[in-house]
Scaffold this motif. Structure first.
Motif, PDB file in Angstrom:
ATOM      1  N   MET A 179       0.841  -1.189   0.000  1.00 14.39           N
ATOM      2  CA  MET A 179       0.000   0.000   0.000  1.00 14.39           C
ATOM      3  C   MET A 179       0.884   1.250   0.000  1.00 14.39           C
ATOM      4  SD  MET A 179      -2.952   1.138   2.742  1.00 14.39           S
ATOM      5  CE  MET A 179      -4.001  -0.260   2.331  1.00 14.39           C
ATOM      6  N   ILE A 180       0.462   2.255  -0.721  1.00 15.43           N
ATOM      7  CA  ILE A 180       1.187   3.530  -0.777  1.00 15.43           C
ATOM      8  C   ILE A 180       0.352   4.587  -0.056  1.00 15.43           C
ATOM      9  CG2 ILE A 180       2.218   5.287  -2.266  1.00 15.43           C
ATOM     10  CD1 ILE A 180       2.388   3.137  -4.461  1.00 15.43           C
ATOM     11  N   ILE A 181       0.953   5.189   0.966  1.00 20.40           N
ATOM     12  CA  ILE A 181       0.271   6.169   1.808  1.00 20.40           C
ATOM     13  C   ILE A 181       1.020   7.494   1.723  1.00 20.40           C
ATOM     14  CG2 ILE A 181      -0.479   6.727   4.154  1.00 20.40           C
ATOM     15  CD1 ILE A 181      -1.852   4.278   2.985  1.00 20.40           C
ATOM     16  N   LEU A 182       0.283   8.576   1.613  1.00 18.87           N
ATOM     17  CA  LEU A 182       0.877   9.909   1.614  1.00 18.87           C
ATOM     18  C   LEU A 182       0.421  10.673   2.848  1.00 18.87           C
ATOM     19  CD1 LEU A 182       2.252  12.454   0.341  1.00 18.87           C
ATOM     20  CD2 LEU A 182       0.074  12.864  -0.847  1.00 18.87           C
ATOM     21  N   LEU A 208       9.218  11.506  -9.201  1.00 16.06           N
ATOM     22  CA  LEU A 208       8.777  10.777  -8.008  1.00 16.06           C
ATOM     23  C   LEU A 208       7.773   9.664  -8.317  1.00 16.06           C
ATOM     24  CD1 LEU A 208       8.925  10.586  -4.887  1.00 16.06           C
ATOM     25  CD2 LEU A 208       7.027  12.212  -4.812  1.00 16.06           C
ATOM     26  N   PRO A 209       6.733   9.879  -9.143  1.00 15.84           N
ATOM     27  CA  PRO A 209       5.761   8.800  -9.382  1.00 15.84           C
ATOM     28  C   PRO A 209       6.398   7.522  -9.922  1.00 15.84           C
ATOM     29  CG  PRO A 209       4.866  10.882 -10.129  1.00 15.84           C
ATOM     30  CD  PRO A 209       6.306  11.143  -9.793  1.00 15.84           C
ATOM     31  N   ALA A 210       7.284   7.663 -10.888  1.00 17.64           N
ATOM     32  CA  ALA A 210       7.927   6.480 -11.470  1.00 17.64           C
ATOM     33  C   ALA A 210       8.786   5.767 -10.435  1.00 17.64           C
ATOM     34  CB  ALA A 210       8.767   6.880 -12.680  1.00 17.64           C
ATOM     35  N   LEU A 253       0.443  12.565  -5.041  1.00 20.86           N
ATOM     36  CA  LEU A 253      -1.004  12.367  -5.106  1.00 20.86           C
ATOM     37  C   LEU A 253      -1.417  11.505  -6.298  1.00 20.86           C
ATOM     38  CD1 LEU A 253      -2.261  15.959  -4.174  1.00 20.86           C
ATOM     39  CD2 LEU A 253      -2.721  13.861  -2.870  1.00 20.86           C
ATOM     40  N   VAL A 254      -0.590  11.490  -7.318  1.00 19.12           N
ATOM     41  CA  VAL A 254      -0.909  10.725  -8.531  1.00 19.12           C
ATOM     42  C   VAL A 254      -0.723   9.223  -8.320  1.00 19.12           C
ATOM     43  CG1 VAL A 254      -0.246  10.374 -10.954  1.00 19.12           C
ATOM     44  CG2 VAL A 254      -0.404  12.682 -10.026  1.00 19.12           C
ATOM     45  N   VAL A 255       0.128   8.829  -7.360  1.00 16.01           N
ATOM     46  CA  VAL A 255       0.441   7.401  -7.197  1.00 16.01           C
ATOM     47  C   VAL A 255      -0.030   6.811  -5.871  1.00 16.01           C
ATOM     48  CG1 VAL A 255       2.398   7.375  -8.767  1.00 16.01           C
ATOM     49  CG2 VAL A 255       2.767   7.975  -6.369  1.00 16.01           C
ATOM     50  N   THR A 256      -0.430   7.655  -4.935  1.00 15.86           N
ATOM     51  CA  THR A 256      -0.800   7.126  -3.626  1.00 15.86           C
ATOM     52  C   THR A 256      -2.224   6.573  -3.621  1.00 15.86           C
ATOM     53  OG1 THR A 256      -0.737   7.637  -1.265  1.00 15.86           O
ATOM     54  CG2 THR A 256      -1.772   9.262  -2.682  1.00 15.86           C
ATOM     55  N   GLU A 257      -2.465   5.635  -2.733  1.00 20.57           N
ATOM     56  CA  GLU A 257      -3.806   5.075  -2.594  1.00 20.57           C
ATOM     57  C   GLU A 257      -4.631   5.877  -1.590  1.00 20.57           C
ATOM     58  OE1 GLU A 257      -3.573   0.672  -2.098  1.00 20.57           O
ATOM     59  OE2 GLU A 257      -1.486   0.982  -2.683  1.00 20.57           O
ATOM     60  N   LYS A 258      -3.968   6.293  -0.526  1.00 20.76           N
ATOM     61  CA  LYS A 258      -4.647   7.077   0.508  1.00 20.76           C
ATOM     62  C   LYS A 258      -3.766   8.253   0.885  1.00 20.76           C
ATOM     63  CE  LYS A 258      -6.926   3.040   2.612  1.00 20.76           C
ATOM     64  NZ  LYS A 258      -7.080   2.251   3.861  1.00 20.76           N
ATOM     65  N   ALA A 259      -4.362   9.437   0.931  1.00 21.38           N
ATOM     66  CA  ALA A 259      -3.639  10.636   1.351  1.00 21.38           C
ATOM     67  C   ALA A 259      -4.249  11.135   2.655  1.00 21.38           C
ATOM     68  CB  ALA A 259      -3.730  11.716   0.283  1.00 21.38           C
ATOM     69  N   TYR A 260      -3.391  11.463   3.603  1.00 19.22           N
ATOM     70  CA  TYR A 260      -3.835  12.007   4.882  1.00 19.22           C
ATOM     71  C   TYR A 260      -3.230  13.390   5.051  1.00 19.22           C
ATOM     72  CZ  TYR A 260      -5.823   7.494   5.892  1.00 19.22           C
ATOM     73  OH  TYR A 260      -6.601   6.353   5.823  1.00 19.22           O
ATOM     74  N   ILE A 261      -4.089  14.350   5.307  1.00 19.14           N
ATOM     75  CA  ILE A 261      -3.691  15.758   5.357  1.00 19.14           C
ATOM     76  C   ILE A 261      -3.899  16.261   6.775  1.00 19.14           C
ATOM     77  CG2 ILE A 261      -4.123  18.052   4.386  1.00 19.14           C
ATOM     78  CD1 ILE A 261      -5.638  16.340   2.074  1.00 19.14           C
ATOM     79  N   PRO A 262      -2.838  16.352   7.569  1.00 19.13           N
ATOM     80  CA  PRO A 262      -3.005  16.873   8.926  1.00 19.13           C
ATOM     81  C   PRO A 262      -3.116  18.388   8.929  1.00 19.13           C
ATOM     82  CG  PRO A 262      -0.733  16.159   8.589  1.00 19.13           C
ATOM     83  CD  PRO A 262      -1.468  15.869   7.325  1.00 19.13           C
ATOM     84  N   ILE A 263      -4.026  18.906   9.724  1.00 14.84           N
ATOM     85  CA  ILE A 263      -4.155  20.345   9.907  1.00 14.84           C
ATOM     86  C   ILE A 263      -4.358  20.627  11.388  1.00 14.84           C
ATOM     87  CG2 ILE A 263      -5.165  20.729   7.620  1.00 14.84           C
ATOM     88  CD1 ILE A 263      -7.872  21.214   9.136  1.00 14.84           C
ATOM     89  N   GLN A 264      -3.919  21.789  11.813  1.00 10.67           N
ATOM     90  CA  GLN A 264      -4.233  22.222  13.167  1.00 10.67           C
ATOM     91  C   GLN A 264      -5.630  22.846  13.160  1.00 10.67           C
ATOM     92  OE1 GLN A 264      -0.950  23.842  15.690  1.00 10.67           O
ATOM     93  NE2 GLN A 264       0.109  24.069  13.735  1.00 10.67           N
ATOM     94  N   GLU A 271      -8.794   6.152  -7.913  1.00  8.69           N
ATOM     95  CA  GLU A 271      -9.042   5.433  -6.664  1.00  8.69           C
ATOM     96  C   GLU A 271      -8.545   6.198  -5.432  1.00  8.69           C
ATOM     97  OE1 GLU A 271     -10.881   2.668  -6.700  1.00  8.69           O
ATOM     98  OE2 GLU A 271     -10.999   3.067  -8.854  1.00  8.69           O
ATOM     99  N   LEU A 272      -7.940   7.353  -5.633  1.00 10.38           N
ATOM    100  CA  LEU A 272      -7.376   8.132  -4.537  1.00 10.38           C
ATOM    101  C   LEU A 272      -8.459   8.535  -3.536  1.00 10.38           C
ATOM    102  CD1 LEU A 272      -5.160   9.897  -3.161  1.00 10.38           C
ATOM    103  CD2 LEU A 272      -5.739  11.698  -4.807  1.00 10.38           C
ATOM    104  N   ARG A 273      -8.151   8.329  -2.248  1.00  8.87           N
ATOM    105  CA  ARG A 273      -9.007   8.821  -1.168  1.00  8.87           C
ATOM    106  C   ARG A 273      -8.183   9.752  -0.297  1.00  8.87           C
ATOM    107  NH1 ARG A 273     -12.145   4.621   2.290  1.00  8.87           N
ATOM    108  NH2 ARG A 273     -13.115   6.562   2.972  1.00  8.87           N
ATOM    109  N   ALA A 274      -8.745  10.883   0.045  1.00 10.40           N
ATOM    110  CA  ALA A 274      -8.021  11.875   0.843  1.00 10.40           C
ATOM    111  C   ALA A 274      -8.811  12.195   2.102  1.00 10.40           C
ATOM    112  CB  ALA A 274      -7.791  13.144   0.032  1.00 10.40           C
TER     113      ALA A 274
END
Length: 215
Positions: free
Chosen positions: A1-4, A69-71, A99-110, A135-138
């Motif tokens: 799995m690829i996570i961002l 980076l994606p390749a 963002l082009v290659v990850t399956e799930k992106a998590y964006i932390p914010i204060q 298929e990207l989920r953020a």
């Protein structure tokens, strides 16, 4: 799995989340790679500290920059079971590429208005990335939130996320706890600290389960 783990705002705890997830994934017996795309190299320094203290299991880390980076991530995904990308706090080539290659992106914010304003751009970046990566989920993680139970900034921030079409709210809030800083200093996940901080460990375990589930 690829996570961002990424976003446009600095100081939100991206490296804390990325390094904790990487260590916990390694402790689960997975062959995990941490990719540091931030010139500050905080994740890379964390791994160096872990290596110097001879902490096991070891977490592999590489630094990668630029449009290629994606390749590179796709190639590395053939060699590792899981990849966790730590992208710096700005709109960068690396963030857009990841963002082009990850399956799930998590964006932390204060939980502040300044951080919420940056989500407009992130929502647009995720929408654009979905053109190449449908298929990207953020998800947005409220991070470094006050430990004071009388402060309700996190609840108010969560309600505002309904305005964004491509972003969901994660089911965990990460509080601003000293345990995270102690763990980072020694190249540890907060779950590896002795004595253990039960509240910090519980937060990170909830996040881990949301990211990886039963995999």
């Amino acid at each position: 799995m690829i996570i961002l783990i990424g976003g446009e705002k600095g100081g939100t705890g991206k490296t804390t989340l990325a390094t904790n997830l990487a260590a916990m994934r390694a402790l689960a017996g997975r062959d995990v790679l941490l990719i540091d795309t931030d010139p500050q190299g905080s994740s890379n320094y964390w791994v160096q500290s872990r290596d110097e203290e001879r902490i096991t299991p070891r977490v592999a880390c590489v630094q990668k920059f630029g449009k290629g980076l994606p390749a590179e991530v796709k190639d590395l995904a053939n060699r590792y079971q899981d990849i966790i990308i730590d992208a710096g706090g700005r709109d960068s080539v690396e963030l857009r590429s990841a963002l082009v290659v990850t399956e799930k992106a998590y964006i932390p914010i204060q939980p502040s208005q300044f951080d919420i304003w940056t989500l407009n751009q992130m929502d647009e970046l995720v929408e654009a990335a979905k053109g190449f990566n449908p298929e990207l989920r953020a998800k947005v993680i409220i991070s470094r939130s006050s430990t004071n139970p009388s402060v309700h900034e996190s609840d108010e921030t969560g309600k505002l996320l309904a305005d964004f079409l491509n972003l969901e709210l994660a089911n965990v809030t990460i509080r601003d706890r000293i345990a995270y800083r102690k763990a980072a200093k020694d190249g540890l996940a907060v779950t590896e600290l002795k004595p253990k901080d039960p509240k910090a460990s519980e937060e990170m375990e909830i996040l881990y389960n949301e990211v990886f589930g039963n995999e």
